[in-house]
Design a protein around this motif. Structure first.
Motif, PDB file in Angstrom:
ATOM      1  N   LEU A  11      45.145 -60.140 -12.182  1.00 49.24           N
ATOM      2  CA  LEU A  11      46.511 -60.130 -12.721  1.00 49.24           C
ATOM      3  C   LEU A  11      47.373 -59.505 -11.628  1.00 49.24           C
ATOM      4  CD1 LEU A  11      48.486 -60.577 -15.067  1.00 49.24           C
ATOM      5  CD2 LEU A  11      47.744 -58.409 -16.036  1.00 49.24           C
ATOM      6  N   VAL A  12      48.281 -60.291 -11.067  1.00 57.47           N
ATOM      7  CA  VAL A  12      48.957 -59.913  -9.831  1.00 57.47           C
ATOM      8  C   VAL A  12      50.471 -59.941 -10.010  1.00 57.47           C
ATOM      9  CG1 VAL A  12      49.262 -60.527  -7.392  1.00 57.47           C
ATOM     10  CG2 VAL A  12      47.080 -61.044  -8.523  1.00 57.47           C
ATOM     11  N   VAL A  13      51.126 -58.828  -9.719  1.00 56.62           N
ATOM     12  CA  VAL A  13      52.584 -58.821  -9.616  1.00 56.62           C
ATOM     13  C   VAL A  13      52.928 -58.971  -8.144  1.00 56.62           C
ATOM     14  CG1 VAL A  13      54.686 -57.453  -9.875  1.00 56.62           C
ATOM     15  CG2 VAL A  13      52.895 -57.333 -11.626  1.00 56.62           C
ATOM     16  N   THR A  14      53.720 -59.968  -7.809  1.00 58.11           N
ATOM     17  CA  THR A  14      54.071 -60.151  -6.399  1.00 58.11           C
ATOM     18  C   THR A  14      55.394 -60.881  -6.250  1.00 58.11           C
ATOM     19  OG1 THR A  14      53.273 -60.932  -4.245  1.00 58.11           O
ATOM     20  CG2 THR A  14      52.828 -62.357  -6.132  1.00 58.11           C
ATOM     21  N   HIS A  15      56.028 -60.660  -5.103  1.00 55.68           N
ATOM     22  CA  HIS A  15      57.207 -61.452  -4.739  1.00 55.68           C
ATOM     23  C   HIS A  15      56.826 -62.520  -3.724  1.00 55.68           C
ATOM     24  CE1 HIS A  15      59.919 -59.005  -7.018  1.00 55.68           C
ATOM     25  NE2 HIS A  15      59.479 -57.903  -6.421  1.00 55.68           N
ATOM     26  N   GLU A  16      55.528 -62.641  -3.435  1.00 57.66           N
ATOM     27  CA  GLU A  16      55.064 -63.658  -2.485  1.00 57.66           C
ATOM     28  C   GLU A  16      54.912 -64.980  -3.230  1.00 57.66           C
ATOM     29  OE1 GLU A  16      54.661 -63.396   0.769  1.00 57.66           O
ATOM     30  OE2 GLU A  16      55.206 -61.268   0.773  1.00 57.66           O
ATOM     31  N   MET A  17      55.971 -65.781  -3.207  1.00 58.33           N
ATOM     32  CA  MET A  17      55.968 -67.009  -3.997  1.00 58.33           C
ATOM     33  C   MET A  17      54.966 -68.036  -3.448  1.00 58.33           C
ATOM     34  SD  MET A  17      57.876 -66.348  -6.467  1.00 58.33           S
ATOM     35  CE  MET A  17      58.433 -64.669  -6.638  1.00 58.33           C
ATOM     36  N   GLY A  18      54.716 -67.987  -2.149  1.00 55.43           N
ATOM     37  CA  GLY A  18      53.724 -68.888  -1.553  1.00 55.43           C
ATOM     38  C   GLY A  18      52.348 -68.614  -2.133  1.00 55.43           C
ATOM     39  N   PHE A  19      52.010 -67.330  -2.250  1.00 60.07           N
ATOM     40  CA  PHE A  19      50.728 -66.935  -2.844  1.00 60.07           C
ATOM     41  C   PHE A  19      50.667 -67.404  -4.297  1.00 60.07           C
ATOM     42  CE2 PHE A  19      48.153 -63.999  -5.341  1.00 60.07           C
ATOM     43  CZ  PHE A  19      46.969 -63.947  -4.617  1.00 60.07           C
ATOM     44  N   ALA A  20      51.752 -67.174  -5.027  1.00 63.93           N
ATOM     45  CA  ALA A  20      51.779 -67.575  -6.441  1.00 63.93           C
ATOM     46  C   ALA A  20      51.543 -69.074  -6.574  1.00 63.93           C
ATOM     47  CB  ALA A  20      53.113 -67.174  -7.071  1.00 63.93           C
ATOM     48  N   ARG A  21      52.234 -69.854  -5.753  1.00 62.76           N
ATOM     49  CA  ARG A  21      52.098 -71.317  -5.839  1.00 62.76           C
ATOM     50  C   ARG A  21      50.701 -71.777  -5.513  1.00 62.76           C
ATOM     51  NH1 ARG A  21      57.208 -75.072  -4.543  1.00 62.76           N
ATOM     52  NH2 ARG A  21      55.825 -76.669  -5.329  1.00 62.76           N
ATOM     53  N   GLU A  22      50.125 -71.130  -4.501  1.00 62.08           N
ATOM     54  CA  GLU A  22      48.843 -71.601  -3.992  1.00 62.08           C
ATOM     55  C   GLU A  22      47.662 -71.099  -4.818  1.00 62.08           C
ATOM     56  OE1 GLU A  22      46.349 -71.459   0.185  1.00 62.08           O
ATOM     57  OE2 GLU A  22      48.341 -70.544   0.088  1.00 62.08           O
ATOM     58  N   VAL A  23      47.729 -69.844  -5.255  1.00 60.63           N
ATOM     59  CA  VAL A  23      46.530 -69.196  -5.801  1.00 60.63           C
ATOM     60  C   VAL A  23      46.560 -69.067  -7.333  1.00 60.63           C
ATOM     61  CG1 VAL A  23      45.056 -67.137  -5.654  1.00 60.63           C
ATOM     62  CG2 VAL A  23      46.276 -67.935  -3.628  1.00 60.63           C
ATOM     63  N   ALA A  24      47.756 -68.974  -7.919  1.00 57.64           N
ATOM     64  CA  ALA A  24      47.812 -68.708  -9.366  1.00 57.64           C
ATOM     65  C   ALA A  24      47.314 -69.896 -10.188  1.00 57.64           C
ATOM     66  CB  ALA A  24      49.248 -68.387  -9.778  1.00 57.64           C
ATOM     67  N   ASP A  25      46.621 -69.576 -11.258  1.00 61.51           N
ATOM     68  CA  ASP A  25      46.351 -70.580 -12.287  1.00 61.51           C
ATOM     69  C   ASP A  25      47.525 -70.630 -13.250  1.00 61.51           C
ATOM     70  OD1 ASP A  25      43.564 -71.319 -11.590  1.00 61.51           O
ATOM     71  OD2 ASP A  25      43.231 -69.186 -11.954  1.00 61.51           O
ATOM     72  N   VAL A  26      48.063 -69.445 -13.518  1.00 64.29           N
ATOM     73  CA  VAL A  26      49.191 -69.328 -14.439  1.00 64.29           C
ATOM     74  C   VAL A  26      50.227 -68.398 -13.811  1.00 64.29           C
ATOM     75  CG1 VAL A  26      49.926 -68.520 -16.730  1.00 64.29           C
ATOM     76  CG2 VAL A  26      47.671 -69.602 -16.451  1.00 64.29           C
ATOM     77  N   VAL A  27      51.477 -68.788 -13.868  1.00 63.88           N
ATOM     78  CA  VAL A  27      52.573 -67.921 -13.429  1.00 63.88           C
ATOM     79  C   VAL A  27      53.353 -67.499 -14.675  1.00 63.88           C
ATOM     80  CG1 VAL A  27      54.686 -67.757 -12.045  1.00 63.88           C
ATOM     81  CG2 VAL A  27      52.734 -69.077 -11.194  1.00 63.88           C
ATOM     82  N   VAL A  28      53.593 -66.180 -14.764  1.00 56.46           N
ATOM     83  CA  VAL A  28      54.309 -65.622 -15.906  1.00 56.46           C
ATOM     84  C   VAL A  28      55.638 -65.076 -15.382  1.00 56.46           C
ATOM     85  CG1 VAL A  28      54.298 -63.737 -17.595  1.00 56.46           C
ATOM     86  CG2 VAL A  28      52.181 -65.011 -17.114  1.00 56.46           C
TER      87      VAL A  28
END
Ligand code: ADP
Ligand code: MG
Length: 248
Positions: free
Chosen positions: A198-215
Motif C-alpha cells: 500500500l503505497v502513497v506516492t506522487h510518482e505518477m509513473g510508478f503508479a501507472r506502471e506498478v499499481a493494480d489499483v489506484v485510490v
C-alpha cells in the motif's frame, strides 16, 4: 481470497477536525494499491491507522483477517504488537537508528522483538541488503549513506520482520531527483516478487506502471479508485481530473 488489509467505514478526527470519512478499502494478497491525492487529504493518516500508529475512532480494520480495530476500539497492547509485525512501514524520512550500523539497523527488530538469534538475523539481513543492492554497506553507518541508500536500508529493515504487507508513505519525496529511481526500482522488484503493498506516492509513473489499483483521496475521502488505466486515462470524477492536471 482473504484480504491482507481491510478497512471498513473508517473515520478519524484530530481534536474535532475530521480527517478521514467512511473509508472502505481492501488490499488483497500480492496486490499493489497506490494512494494519490493532494497534500492534507489524509493519506498519511490512513496508512498510520493501518499499523496502529494512529487510532481511528470509527470503523473496523482487519489485518490478514484479524481485527486490529473493531468499532473504533483497538486491540490490547500485547496483541497489537504482534499484529504490527505483519505490517512493515517505510517513511519519507528514513528514520534509521543513527548509532547502529546498516547491519545493526536491519537486525535489531528481529533480534529484539522476534527473538531471532544473531547469526540467523545477520544472514537474513545480508540477503535483504543484497536484494536492495547494499551488500557492500553492511558495516557502514547511516550518516555516511546517500538518501537513496538510507531509504533502501529502511526497506530492508522493514522486510527483516517478514511482514505480510508493506506500507510506503512518500518514500521518495525527501530524495534528490537522481536518487528516486533506485528506490522505485527496489519497490518495483518487491511488487514483482508478489509483496503486498500500500503505497502513497506522487510518482505518477510508478503508479501507472506498478499499481493494480489506484485510490484517489481528497478531503479525507476516497473520491475514486480503479485500475491505473481508468484513473489516468479516463477518470470519472472532476476532483481526480483536477488533481492529475496539477501534478502531471
Ligand atoms: P496527507 O498525508 O494526505 O498530506 P495527512 O494525513 O498528513 O495528509 O493529514 C490530513 C489532515 O490531518 C491534515 O489536515 C493534517 O493537518 C491533519 N493532521 C495530521 N496529523 C495530525 C496530528 N497529529 N494532529 C492534528 N492534525 C493532524
Ligand atoms: Mg502525508
Amino acid at each position: 481470497m482473504k484480504s491482507i488489509i481491510k478497512l471498513n467505514d473508517l473515520g478519524k478526527s484530530f481534536s474535532g477536525n475530521r480527517v478521514l470519512h467512511g473509508i472502505n478499502l481492501e488490499v488483497n494478497p500480492s496486490e499493489v494499491v497506490v494512494i494519490i491525492g493532494p497534500s492534507g487529504s489524509g493519506k498519511s493518516t490512513l496508512l498510520r491507522c493501518c499499523n496502529g500508529l494512529e487510532v481511528a475512532e470509527e470503523g473496523n480494520i482487519e489485518i490478514c483477517g484479524k481485527p486490529l480495530l473493531t468499532n473504533g476500539t483497538m486491540l490490547a497492547d500485547h496483541e497489537l504488537n504482534h499484529l504490527r509485525e505483519q505490517v512493515g512501514m517505510v517513511f519519507q524520512s528514513f528514520n534509521l537508528f543513527p548509532h547502529l550500523s546498516v547491519l545493526g539497523n536491519v537486525t535489531v527488530g528481529p533480534r529484539k522483538i522476534q527473538g531471532v538469534d544473531k547469526d540467523s538475523a545477520e544472514s537474513f539481513a545480508r540477503e535483504l541488503l543484497a536484494k536492495v543492492g547494499l551488500a557492500h554497506k553492511a558495516d557502514a553507518m547511516p550518516a555516511t549513506l546517500s538518501g537513496g541508500q538510507k531509504q533502501r536500508v529502511a526497506i530492508a529493515r522493514a522486510l527483516a520482520m517478514k511482514p505480510q504487507v508493506m506500507l510506503f508513505d512518500e518514500p521518495t519525496s525527501a530524495l534528490d531527483p537522481e536518487l528516486v529511481g533506485e528506490v522505485l526500482q527496489v519497490m518495483k522488484a518487491l511488487a514483482t516478487e508478489g509483496m503486498t503493498m500500500l503505497v502513497v506516492t506522487h510518482e505518477m509513473g510508478f503508479a501507472r506502471e506498478v499499481a493494480d489499483v489506484v485510490v484517489v483521496m481528497d478531503h479525507g475521502r476516497i473520491v475514486e479508485s480503479g485500475p491505473p488505466d481508468q484513473i489516468f486515462v479516463n477518470p470519472r470524477e472532476a476532483r481526480t481530473r483536477s488533481f492529475l492536471q496539477a501534478v502531471l
